[in-house]
Design a protein around this motif. Sequence first.
Motif, PDB file in Angstrom:
ATOM      1  N   ALA A   1       2.841   9.559  10.429  1.00  0.00           N
ATOM      2  CA  ALA A   1       2.272   8.448  11.411  1.00  0.00           C
ATOM      3  C   ALA A   1       2.386   7.081  10.549  1.00  0.00           C
ATOM      4  N   ILE A   2       2.748   7.029   9.463  1.00  0.00           N
ATOM      5  CA  ILE A   2       2.967   5.661   8.706  1.00  0.00           C
ATOM      6  C   ILE A   2       4.225   5.277   9.263  1.00  0.00           C
ATOM      7  N   ALA A   3       5.326   6.081   9.786  1.00  0.00           N
ATOM      8  CA  ALA A   3       6.577   5.603   9.964  1.00  0.00           C
ATOM      9  C   ALA A   3       6.623   5.454  11.405  1.00  0.00           C
ATOM     10  N   GLN A   4       6.016   6.033  12.256  1.00  0.00           N
ATOM     11  CA  GLN A   4       5.851   6.159  13.648  1.00  0.00           C
ATOM     12  C   GLN A   4       6.373   4.736  14.419  1.00  0.00           C
ATOM     13  N   PRO A   5       5.509   3.759  14.156  1.00  0.00           N
ATOM     14  CA  PRO A   5       5.810   2.555  14.838  1.00  0.00           C
ATOM     15  C   PRO A   5       7.130   1.950  14.606  1.00  0.00           C
ATOM     16  N   PHE A   6       7.747   2.392  13.504  1.00  0.00           N
ATOM     17  CA  PHE A   6       8.982   1.874  12.846  1.00  0.00           C
ATOM     18  C   PHE A   6      10.517   2.660  12.967  1.00  0.00           C
ATOM     19  N   VAL A   7      10.270   3.797  13.553  1.00  0.00           N
ATOM     20  CA  VAL A   7      11.483   4.677  13.730  1.00  0.00           C
ATOM     21  C   VAL A   7      11.499   5.407  14.869  1.00  0.00           C
ATOM     22  N   SER A   8      12.634   5.839  15.153  1.00  0.00           N
ATOM     23  CA  SER A   8      13.064   6.528  16.453  1.00  0.00           C
ATOM     24  C   SER A   8      12.164   7.874  16.629  1.00  0.00           C
ATOM     25  N   GLU A   9      12.242   8.226  17.755  1.00  0.00           N
ATOM     26  CA  GLU A   9      11.426   9.817  18.141  1.00  0.00           C
ATOM     27  C   GLU A   9      12.115  10.627  17.132  1.00  0.00           C
TER      28      GLU A   9
ATOM     29  N   ARG B   1       0.716  -1.313   0.051  1.00  0.00           N
ATOM     30  CA  ARG B   1       0.078   0.103   0.017  1.00  0.00           C
ATOM     31  C   ARG B   1       1.004   1.267   0.042  1.00  0.00           C
ATOM     32  N   VAL B   2       1.859   1.334   0.723  1.00  0.00           N
ATOM     33  CA  VAL B   2       2.763   2.335   0.727  1.00  0.00           C
ATOM     34  C   VAL B   2       3.508   2.698  -0.636  1.00  0.00           C
ATOM     35  N   LEU B   3       3.953   1.426  -1.219  1.00  0.00           N
ATOM     36  CA  LEU B   3       4.399   1.557  -2.648  1.00  0.00           C
ATOM     37  C   LEU B   3       3.432   2.243  -3.529  1.00  0.00           C
ATOM     38  N   GLU B   4       2.225   1.821  -3.398  1.00  0.00           N
ATOM     39  CA  GLU B   4       1.323   2.300  -4.430  1.00  0.00           C
ATOM     40  C   GLU B   4       1.031   3.639  -4.091  1.00  0.00           C
ATOM     41  N   GLN B   5       0.858   4.043  -2.891  1.00  0.00           N
ATOM     42  CA  GLN B   5       0.984   5.525  -2.590  1.00  0.00           C
ATOM     43  C   GLN B   5       2.118   6.587  -3.100  1.00  0.00           C
TER      44      GLN B   5
ATOM     45  N   CYS C   1      12.609   7.207   6.013  1.00  0.00           N
ATOM     46  CA  CYS C   1      11.948   8.592   6.424  1.00  0.00           C
ATOM     47  C   CYS C   1      12.149   9.381   5.174  1.00  0.00           C
ATOM     48  N   ALA C   2      13.229   9.652   4.463  1.00  0.00           N
ATOM     49  CA  ALA C   2      13.278  10.540   3.412  1.00  0.00           C
ATOM     50  C   ALA C   2      12.454  10.149   2.159  1.00  0.00           C
ATOM     51  N   LEU C   3      12.497   8.870   2.169  1.00  0.00           N
ATOM     52  CA  LEU C   3      11.675   8.358   1.172  1.00  0.00           C
ATOM     53  C   LEU C   3      10.014   8.856   1.312  1.00  0.00           C
ATOM     54  N   LEU C   4       9.528   8.488   2.660  1.00  0.00           N
ATOM     55  CA  LEU C   4       8.266   8.551   2.953  1.00  0.00           C
ATOM     56  C   LEU C   4       7.862  10.263   3.203  1.00  0.00           C
TER      57      LEU C   4
END
Length: 186
Positions: free
Chosen positions: A102-110, A39-43, A81-84
């Motif tokens: 919001a998409i990245a939050q569970p997967f990245v640092s604060e 879904r992210v790649l599609e967006q 993060c740069a990509l998204l």
Amino acid sequence: MTTTPAKRAAFRSFAESTAEDWAIITPQLEVTQAAVPDRVLEQLRYLGSDHGGYPVDRLEHSLQTATRAERDGRDEEYVLCALLHDIGDALSPYNHEAIGAAIAQPFVSEANHWMMAHHGYFQGLYFWHHLGADRNARERFRDSPYFEHTEEFCAKYDQVAFDPDYRSEPLEHFEPLVRARLASAR
């Protein structure tokens, strides 16, 4: 071949739900999360059909930002993060930062989440004065421990990523990163 539909919960409101209902629903979270990379790649691909008047389309801007970060030796999380960072541009341009963050939050640092959520204010330094806005609006965040992190992201990678002559990596180059980092919760 006929497939059996997945079992579903029976409630009509959360107040009526039972432990048995939630035993059906809970495992489906991982099924849904596993579909997120597609879904992210599609967006991201949708961004390729929207230039918004910029010298490059929004996908190319994202690819340039990620490519620049990667070529500068940034880690995978930062490159993701740069990509998204602008993935929300086509969905909600006035608060696009919140979507990517919001998409990245569970997967990245604060720090990287904060950078994504606030980069719009930091980009303003470079052009808001042309629009009659306060180019120094980012100063309201000066006390944040992530101010310099975000300032550097915009200066080195984001604000320079509108070059039609720059040769960025294609989206396919970043696909394994998207799949590896977003397929399941940490």
